[in-house]
Design a protein around this motif. Structure first.
Motif: not given
Length: 345
Positions: A76, A99, A130, A258-259, A345
């Motif tokens: 990911d 990750f 991610k 979100e990446t 985050r």
């Protein structure tokens, strides 16, 4: 007599024409047959055919192996660049971030290849991505919008157009690779290229004496740039263009929010850093500024800059040559990447 000779010659010519047509037809059929067989066998595991499917590929260089790795759904996050970022360890980054990183660096490549590999990776994700970590070195600071590649690269292998891929299959090495693929697919315990793509180049450099040979170590102390500081201010302010920054902006703006996207300026030994007050120094700073500005539209982005004068970059024990560093620096860069990701985050 003349009529008989003429008739014989005409018949002979007709026979040769038929033979020539036959040869051309057989050649075309053979080529088409080879391409069709290669398409079905899928020697580099691109996923275009599943008839001879088996996870992974045999051990080989990352230029071709990454076509298979980049499709692996278990990852990911991924790292892109050339040999100046390949020492970053997916396992260590996984431990720091939680990750599942994939190393897709390819030695002697530039931005053109990096964007192709990033697109390939993203195209084969079913779930959320991610993080993407990409190496931005001097090749990203060129002014040519074509982003020329400096070494051969199999762009056809990653092409979205099936005809372009099929055209790329018309090469001699495909004839060698097809039986190897079949041996891998049907072998009981075939050797597989490392799934996460990590390749530690330290043993290679150590075997060549890069840490002990005096003439090799002496190269580190020879300044790369000959120019001396002469400009008190930037002589070409607002005149430089960096097409790669435009491509980076397009790419960053296209990513899901979100990446996370981290651009890394990799470490350089002190004698490979552009001197302050020189044209090279201003070029370097302007390029970095352009890359940072390109990320402004993506909320989850950061720059990790190790292409600066800092104590670690003055320690010759941390480098094999001016741009290839050792594990202590790799781990320090990984720590900064993890810190940047945690800050998002």
């Amino acid at each position: 007599m003349n009529s008989s000779t003429s008739s014989s010659e005409a018949s002979s010519e007709a026979a040769w024409r038929r033979f020539a047509v036959f040869l051309v037809a057989m050649t075309i059929l053979t080529v088409v047959g080879i391409i069709a067989a290669a398409y079905v066998i899928d020697p580099y595991d691109t996923g275009r055919s599943r008839l001879f499917a088996r996870d992974g590929v045999r051990p080989q260089g990352p230029r071709t192996a990454n076509a298979s790795r980049g499709r692996d759904p278990s990852f990911d996050a991924a790292i892109f660049g050339n040999s100046q970022i390949q020492l970053l360890s997916p396992e260590r980054l996984n431990q720091r971030t939680g990750f599942n990183f994939l190393q897709l660096a390819v030695p002697a490549t530039g931005p053109k290849e990096h964007f192709v590999l990033m697109d390939w990776f993203l195209k084969h994700r079913a779930g959320p991505v991610k993080a993407l970590v990409v190496d931005s070195d001097e090749t990203w600071c060129i002014s040519d919008p074509a982003m020329p590649n400096f070494r051969p690269f199999p762009f056809w292998l990653y092409a979205a157009n099936p005809l372009e891929y099929a055209k790329g299959l018309m090469r001699y090495d495909i004839l060698e690779e097809m039986p190897r693929r079949l041996g891998y697919v049907f072998g009981k315990k075939p050797e597989r290229a490392r799934p996460d793509g990590y390749w530690d180049y330290e043993p290679n450099y150590l075997n060549l004496g890069y840490d002990t040979r005096p003439e090799v170590r002496a190269r580190l102390e020879k300044p790369y740039y000959a120019s001396e500081p002469t400009f008190p201010s930037d002589p070409k302010a607002d005149q430089r263009t960096f097409p790669v920054a435009g491509k980076l902006k397009e790419f960053a703006d296209s990513l899901p929010q979100e990446t996370a996207l981290v651009v890394v300026h990799p470490p350089r030994y002190k004698n490979y850093l552009p001197p302050v007050g020189t044209e090279e120094g201003y070029q370097d700073q302007a390029c970095k500024a352009a890359m940072k500005a390109a990320l402004a539209g993506h909320p989850r982005s950061a720059v990790v800059d190790w292409r600066i004068d800092r104590p670690e970059n003055r320690n010759p024990d941390y480098f094999f040559d001016l741009s290839h560093y050792r594990q202590p620096l790799a781990m320090a860069v990984e720590a900064d990447i993890a810190k940047a990701l945690q800050g998002m985050r």
